[in-house]
Design a protein around this motif. Structure first.
Motif, PDB file in Angstrom:
ATOM      1  N   LEU A 182       1.159   4.153  -3.001  1.00 45.63           N
ATOM      2  CA  LEU A 182       0.983   5.584  -2.751  1.00 45.63           C
ATOM      3  C   LEU A 182       2.153   6.389  -3.318  1.00 45.63           C
ATOM      4  O   LEU A 182       1.966   7.487  -3.836  1.00 45.63           O
ATOM      5  CB  LEU A 182       0.827   5.840  -1.258  1.00 45.63           C
ATOM      6  N   ILE A 183       3.349   5.841  -3.211  1.00 47.35           N
ATOM      7  CA  ILE A 183       4.515   6.516  -3.794  1.00 47.35           C
ATOM      8  C   ILE A 183       4.366   6.578  -5.317  1.00 47.35           C
ATOM      9  O   ILE A 183       4.632   7.611  -5.942  1.00 47.35           O
ATOM     10  CB  ILE A 183       5.816   5.782  -3.408  1.00 47.35           C
ATOM     11  N   GLU A 184       3.933   5.483  -5.920  1.00 49.42           N
ATOM     12  CA  GLU A 184       3.766   5.440  -7.374  1.00 49.42           C
ATOM     13  C   GLU A 184       2.695   6.417  -7.852  1.00 49.42           C
ATOM     14  O   GLU A 184       2.768   6.929  -8.971  1.00 49.42           O
ATOM     15  CB  GLU A 184       3.413   4.021  -7.821  1.00 49.42           C
ATOM     16  N   SER A 185       1.703   6.666  -7.024  1.00 51.41           N
ATOM     17  CA  SER A 185       0.612   7.564  -7.410  1.00 51.41           C
ATOM     18  C   SER A 185       0.911   9.029  -7.109  1.00 51.41           C
ATOM     19  O   SER A 185       0.145   9.915  -7.489  1.00 51.41           O
ATOM     20  CB  SER A 185      -0.687   7.157  -6.690  1.00 51.41           C
ATOM     21  N   THR A 186       2.030   9.288  -6.444  1.00 52.59           N
ATOM     22  CA  THR A 186       2.398  10.658  -6.103  1.00 52.59           C
ATOM     23  C   THR A 186       2.959  11.374  -7.322  1.00 52.59           C
ATOM     24  O   THR A 186       3.820  10.841  -8.020  1.00 52.59           O
ATOM     25  CB  THR A 186       3.447  10.670  -4.972  1.00 52.59           C
ATOM     26  N   THR A 187       2.483  12.571  -7.578  1.00 57.19           N
ATOM     27  CA  THR A 187       2.976  13.357  -8.704  1.00 57.19           C
ATOM     28  C   THR A 187       4.277  14.048  -8.327  1.00 57.19           C
ATOM     29  O   THR A 187       4.569  14.244  -7.138  1.00 57.19           O
ATOM     30  CB  THR A 187       1.941  14.418  -9.128  1.00 57.19           C
ATOM     31  N   LYS A 247       7.593  -4.544  -5.546  1.00 55.77           N
ATOM     32  CA  LYS A 247       6.353  -5.254  -5.234  1.00 55.77           C
ATOM     33  C   LYS A 247       6.465  -6.756  -5.497  1.00 55.77           C
ATOM     34  O   LYS A 247       5.608  -7.533  -5.069  1.00 55.77           O
ATOM     35  CB  LYS A 247       5.207  -4.690  -6.067  1.00 55.77           C
ATOM     36  N   ALA A 248       7.490  -7.154  -6.221  1.00 59.68           N
ATOM     37  CA  ALA A 248       7.658  -8.575  -6.555  1.00 59.68           C
ATOM     38  C   ALA A 248       8.191  -9.356  -5.361  1.00 59.68           C
ATOM     39  O   ALA A 248       9.001  -8.842  -4.582  1.00 59.68           O
ATOM     40  CB  ALA A 248       8.607  -8.724  -7.736  1.00 59.68           C
ATOM     41  N   THR A 288       0.837  -1.208   0.000  1.00 63.36           N
ATOM     42  CA  THR A 288       0.000   0.000   0.000  1.00 63.36           C
ATOM     43  C   THR A 288       0.871   1.257   0.000  1.00 63.36           C
ATOM     44  O   THR A 288       0.562   2.242  -0.684  1.00 63.36           O
ATOM     45  CB  THR A 288      -0.923   0.016   1.228  1.00 63.36           C
ATOM     46  N   GLY A 289       1.958   1.228   0.748  1.00 59.60           N
ATOM     47  CA  GLY A 289       2.873   2.360   0.777  1.00 59.60           C
ATOM     48  C   GLY A 289       3.561   2.567  -0.556  1.00 59.60           C
ATOM     49  O   GLY A 289       3.716   3.705  -1.018  1.00 59.60           O
ATOM     50  N   LEU A 320      10.358   3.802   3.272  1.00 55.04           N
ATOM     51  CA  LEU A 320       9.519   4.738   2.518  1.00 55.04           C
ATOM     52  C   LEU A 320       8.073   4.269   2.440  1.00 55.04           C
ATOM     53  O   LEU A 320       7.146   5.081   2.380  1.00 55.04           O
ATOM     54  CB  LEU A 320      10.074   4.929   1.098  1.00 55.04           C
ATOM     55  N   ALA A 321       7.878   2.941   2.407  1.00 58.26           N
ATOM     56  CA  ALA A 321       6.523   2.396   2.343  1.00 58.26           C
ATOM     57  C   ALA A 321       5.817   2.451   3.693  1.00 58.26           C
ATOM     58  O   ALA A 321       4.602   2.269   3.772  1.00 58.26           O
ATOM     59  CB  ALA A 321       6.563   0.951   1.837  1.00 58.26           C
TER      60      ALA A 321
END
Length: 334
Positions: A29-34, A189-190, A25-26, A77-78
């Motif tokens: 959220l990082i991937e979705s941050t602009t 994520k893997a 989930t963390g 970070l996550a």
């Protein structure tokens, strides 16, 4: 180690790998941050991992040090929401923590050198304080099960079946390709076991060995990795390495540091700078509704990425020839 003990160790590590995975989930959220957001974005994280790769190469640290540092960084970070101005301190702290675990004490870089070569704007006390925060949050002791753990075991298992395959299956090549994948947050994520097996299968397909492909299939069945999961990550690995091999991809230089700098930069690198300590870092978690940081920005907006000047394995013999770039060296300013 005989094949039976290797397979037993493989199973034990497989059952424990989930404890060392970053929270998905963390990561999402990082991937979705602009990029214009006040939080860490995927691009920001990836650039910092490339910097860690460069520092690892410069100080002669092992692949194990780099992989462990990335694992610590992603897990932190996550879990904890931090602002970009604190990322350098967190990442270098993770590298220093990893090096203290994996490297011989005589090979450890002095903390001050690590900070100066990393062109960081924080002090040794900042670094020590951050290491303590990371260790406490991650409950870090001395190890982590990573994709490199499985890559080494897979390689040993393959070689245990025959000694004439040593030249065909290069562990050094597999390690270089793993480092390239870890420069993209999506591979965090893997499952480490699946990512390592994806790299192994791709290399086996490259050498066109039916016998070794059977060994990889036996490992897959032993760990009960589904065909769908393996196919998914195998395709992503192939795409990543293909992109990484393209001349358009900006990547670190593979050679040891040969840094041509201006006089002012050289003075900054070779002298201790008096800088104020970083303000206290709020430890808000990703699942909190708000975690505002009112600290002043201590980082320079013009800070360069180390990946443009330090060394890595990116252009070694493990990638296509057209990947290797000519070095353009500029003279030292008078």
């Amino acid at each position: 180690m005989d094949a039976f003990k290797l397979m037993k160790e493989l199973r034990v590590n497989y059952e424990q790998e989930a404890h060392y995975l970053p929270k998905e989930t963390g990561l999402s959220l990082i991937e979705s941050t602009t990029e214009d957001d006040s939080r860490i974005s995927a691009k920001c994280r990836d650039a910092k991992v490339e910097d860690l790769w460069s520092l690892t190469s410069f100080f002669g640290y092992s692949t194990q040090t780099f992989v462990l540092a990335v694992n610590l960084l992603d897990r932190f970070l996550a879990m904890i929401r931090i602002q970009p101005k604190h990322l350098s301190c967190v990442s270098v702290s993770c590298l220093h923590m990893a090096a203290k675990v994996t490297e011989e004490e005589c090979n450890l870089a002095p903390t001050g050198d690590l900070i100066r070569i990393g062109q960081c704007r924080f002090t040794v006390s900042d670094l020590c304080r951050m290491e303590k925060i990371v260790a406490e949050k991650l409950n870090f002791k001395s190890k982590a099960i990573t994709a490199l753990t499985f890559l080494h075991l897979y390689h040993q298992i393959a070689l245990s079946h025959s000694t004439d395959r040593k030249e065909k299956l290069s562990l050094e090549k597999l390690e270089a390709q793993l480092k390239a994948c870890l420069c993209r947050i999506s591979f965090s994520k893997a499952k480490p076991s699946v990512l390592a097996l994806s790299l192994l299968r791709q290399e086996i397909e490259g050498v066109r060995s039916e016998d070794m492909l059977e060994i990889a299939y036996h490992i897959q069945r032993h760990l009960k990795i589904t065909d769908g999961e393996l196919l998914l990550w195998s395709e992503r690995v192939a795409r990543c390495l293909s992109d990484y091999a393209s001349p358009e991809c900006s990547k670190p230089n593979h050679k040891k540091l040969q840094w041509i700098v201006s006089r002012r930069t050289a003075q900054n690198l070779h002298s201790y700078r008096v800088v104020p300590e970083l303000p206290t870092i709020p430890e808000g978690c990703w699942d909190e509704s708000e975690s505002e940081d009112s600290c002043e920005d201590m980082m320079s907006s013009g800070e360069e990425s180390l990946s443009s000047s330090l060394g890595s394995d990116a252009e070694g013999p493990f990638f296509p020839l057209h990947l290797r770039r000519q070095k353009h060296r500029q003279p030292l300013h008078a």
